[in-house]
Design an enzyme around this catalytic site. Structure first.
Site, PDB file in Angstrom:
ATOM      1  N   HIS A   1       1.924 -11.452  -5.827  1.00  0.00           N
ATOM      2  CA  HIS A   1       3.051 -10.882  -5.088  1.00  0.00           C
ATOM      3  C   HIS A   1       2.560  -9.816  -4.114  1.00  0.00           C
ATOM      4  O   HIS A   1       1.447  -9.302  -4.229  1.00  0.00           O
ATOM      5  CB  HIS A   1       4.063 -10.250  -6.046  1.00  0.00           C
ATOM      6  CG  HIS A   1       3.531  -9.022  -6.729  1.00  0.00           C
ATOM      7  ND1 HIS A   1       2.593  -9.075  -7.731  1.00  0.00           N
ATOM      8  CD2 HIS A   1       3.788  -7.696  -6.526  1.00  0.00           C
ATOM      9  CE1 HIS A   1       2.299  -7.854  -8.132  1.00  0.00           C
ATOM     10  NE2 HIS A   1       2.999  -6.995  -7.410  1.00  0.00           N
TER      11      HIS A   1
ATOM     12  N   ASP B   1       4.121  -6.047  -2.817  1.00  0.00           N
ATOM     13  CA  ASP B   1       5.112  -5.131  -3.389  1.00  0.00           C
ATOM     14  C   ASP B   1       6.396  -5.062  -2.571  1.00  0.00           C
ATOM     15  O   ASP B   1       6.370  -4.817  -1.351  1.00  0.00           O
ATOM     16  CB  ASP B   1       4.525  -3.708  -3.492  1.00  0.00           C
ATOM     17  CG  ASP B   1       3.419  -3.613  -4.545  1.00  0.00           C
ATOM     18  OD1 ASP B   1       3.429  -4.414  -5.495  1.00  0.00           O
ATOM     19  OD2 ASP B   1       2.555  -2.723  -4.397  1.00  0.00           O
TER      20      ASP B   1
ATOM     21  N   HIS C   1      -1.339  -9.218  -4.627  1.00  0.00           N
ATOM     22  CA  HIS C   1      -2.146  -8.872  -5.800  1.00  0.00           C
ATOM     23  C   HIS C   1      -1.533  -9.461  -7.059  1.00  0.00           C
ATOM     24  O   HIS C   1      -0.374  -9.886  -7.067  1.00  0.00           O
ATOM     25  CB  HIS C   1      -2.361  -7.359  -5.914  1.00  0.00           C
ATOM     26  CG  HIS C   1      -1.107  -6.541  -5.923  1.00  0.00           C
ATOM     27  ND1 HIS C   1      -0.375  -6.280  -4.788  1.00  0.00           N
ATOM     28  CD2 HIS C   1      -0.458  -5.920  -6.930  1.00  0.00           C
ATOM     29  CE1 HIS C   1       0.666  -5.537  -5.094  1.00  0.00           C
ATOM     30  NE2 HIS C   1       0.655  -5.310  -6.404  1.00  0.00           N
TER      31      HIS C   1
ATOM     32  N   ARG D   1       1.885   4.456  -9.943  1.00  0.00           N
ATOM     33  CA  ARG D   1       1.750   3.985  -8.560  1.00  0.00           C
ATOM     34  C   ARG D   1       2.619   4.817  -7.632  1.00  0.00           C
ATOM     35  O   ARG D   1       3.759   5.137  -7.962  1.00  0.00           O
ATOM     36  CB  ARG D   1       2.184   2.518  -8.481  1.00  0.00           C
ATOM     37  CG  ARG D   1       1.800   1.849  -7.184  1.00  0.00           C
ATOM     38  CD  ARG D   1       2.249   0.400  -7.180  1.00  0.00           C
ATOM     39  NE  ARG D   1       3.570   0.270  -6.632  1.00  0.00           N
ATOM     40  CZ  ARG D   1       4.343  -0.817  -6.753  1.00  0.00           C
ATOM     41  NH1 ARG D   1       3.919  -1.864  -7.434  1.00  0.00           N
ATOM     42  NH2 ARG D   1       5.531  -0.862  -6.207  1.00  0.00           N
TER      43      ARG D   1
HETATM   44  C1  SIN Z   1       1.528  -3.719  -9.220  1.00  0.00           C
HETATM   45  O1  SIN Z   1       1.563  -2.820  -8.391  1.00  0.00           O
HETATM   46  O2  SIN Z   1       2.049  -4.799  -9.022  1.00  0.00           O
HETATM   47  C2  SIN Z   1       0.755  -3.487 -10.502  1.00  0.00           C
HETATM   48  C3  SIN Z   1      -0.679  -3.773 -10.261  1.00  0.00           C
HETATM   49  C4  SIN Z   1      -1.508  -3.517 -11.468  1.00  0.00           C
HETATM   50  O3  SIN Z   1      -0.995  -3.076 -12.499  1.00  0.00           O
HETATM   51  O4  SIN Z   1      -2.703  -3.742 -11.390  1.00  0.00           O
END
Ligand code: SIN
Length: 293
Positions: free
Chosen positions: A118, A120, A267, A282
């Site tokens: 995905h 973000d 990612h 995050r």
């Molecule tokens: C995310 O921001 O989608 C999580 C990424 C992660 O936990 O590595």
């Protein structure tokens, strides 16, 4: 001094020299590890300039050996713009600080956030331009890596007839798909955001074309029948997931801050460490304008 002459379309080569930190590429075209930079304090002009150049060159910066308070993490994010509030905060589902998204997976977790390819929050009208995930606890036996994919290269590797078909199209990105469908959250009043973006956008800084659909948020391609839309999206998702050349893999250490360009990457967090815990937070930065061709 900076000397950025990297050719992204063929045989990428690492040519930019950085003087204010040590940079080691993870692959020839996406992802680089940075050591010798402390982002908890104000950066010098040269550090700032080189960091921005590295971000443009590598799309995913894995900045090691950081010791960040929440305020320092947010201050680093603010160097790049206004901090983003995640739509799930508006539904009251995610922690107390609207500018921090906790990313925590324990043995009791029903899911791990981001466990699928995905980009973000593409359901937003203006999705975040970048995210910075700071991981403080990693599973004791390894695991919990994050994969990233270069969506400019994903576009470049498609055939010309498929590119021509995709170029004029738009797709709908719907927050209810992950937040209600996968995470079972109750939507805020008015529902989660739902917006239309071109299937192919242009990176505002590099001018490169970027394939801009993702299996996390994209519900359908506008103007196609449901069967056509599903078939084309499935083909593109398979292209993204099954072309290792697009990917780099980040192995976290406690104190790693990874800063990715959310406009040109996808990612995928890997949940392979049950029953252990992985813990991070995050911060995302709001983009300046809607994704456009
Ligand atoms: C995310 O921001 O989608 C999580 C990424 C992660 O936990 O590595």
């Amino acid at each position: 001094m900076l000397n950025s002459t990297k050719d992204r379309t063929s045989a990428p080569e690492y040519r930019t020299q950085y003087e204010s930190f040590e940079l080691t590429p993870l692959t020839p075209h996406i992802g680089a590890e940075i050591r010798g930079l402390d982002v908890s304090r104000p950066l010098s002009d040269e550090e700032d300039l080189e960091l921005r150049q590295a971000f443009q060159d590598w799309m995913v910066l894995v900045i090691r050996d950081q010791e960040l308070t929440r305020e320092q993490h947010k201050a680093f994010g603010r160097r790049f713009g206004k901090l983003h509030t995640h739509p799930m905060h508006k539904g009251g589902h995610r922690g107390s600080d609207p500018e921090i998204l906790p990313v925590v997976t324990t043995a009791d977790a029903a899911y791990t956030a981001g466990d699928g390819w995905h980009t973000d929050v593409t359901c937003d009208e203006i999705p975040p331009f970048g995210s910075m995930l700071y991981v403080s606890e990693v599973p004791p036996n390894g695991g919990g890596d994050t994969l990233y994919a270069d969506m400019a290269l994903a576009w470049e590797l498609l055939s010309d007839p498929v590119k021509q078909m995709l170029e004029p199209l738009e797709a709908v990105h719907d927050g209810a798909i992950p937040y209600v469908g996968a995470y079972r959250s109750t939507p805020p009043e008015g529902g989660y955001p739902r917006n239309r973006h071109p299937v192919v956008i242009r990176h505002p800084d590099t001018g490169r074309k970027i394939l801009y659909v993702n299996s996390g948020f994209t519900s359908h391609i506008v103007g196609l029948t449901p069967i056509e839309s599903r078939a084309i999206l499935e083909m593109l998702y398979r292209h993204i997931a099954s072309t290792p050349r697009l990917h780099c893999r980040v192995t976290w250490e406690p104190g790693t801050l990874t800063f990715w360009d959310n406009r040109c990457t996808q990612h995928h967090a890997v949940w392979d460490y049950y029953p252990h815990t992985r813990r991070g937070e995050r911060v995302s930065v709001v983009g300046e304008k809607r994704p456009s061709r």
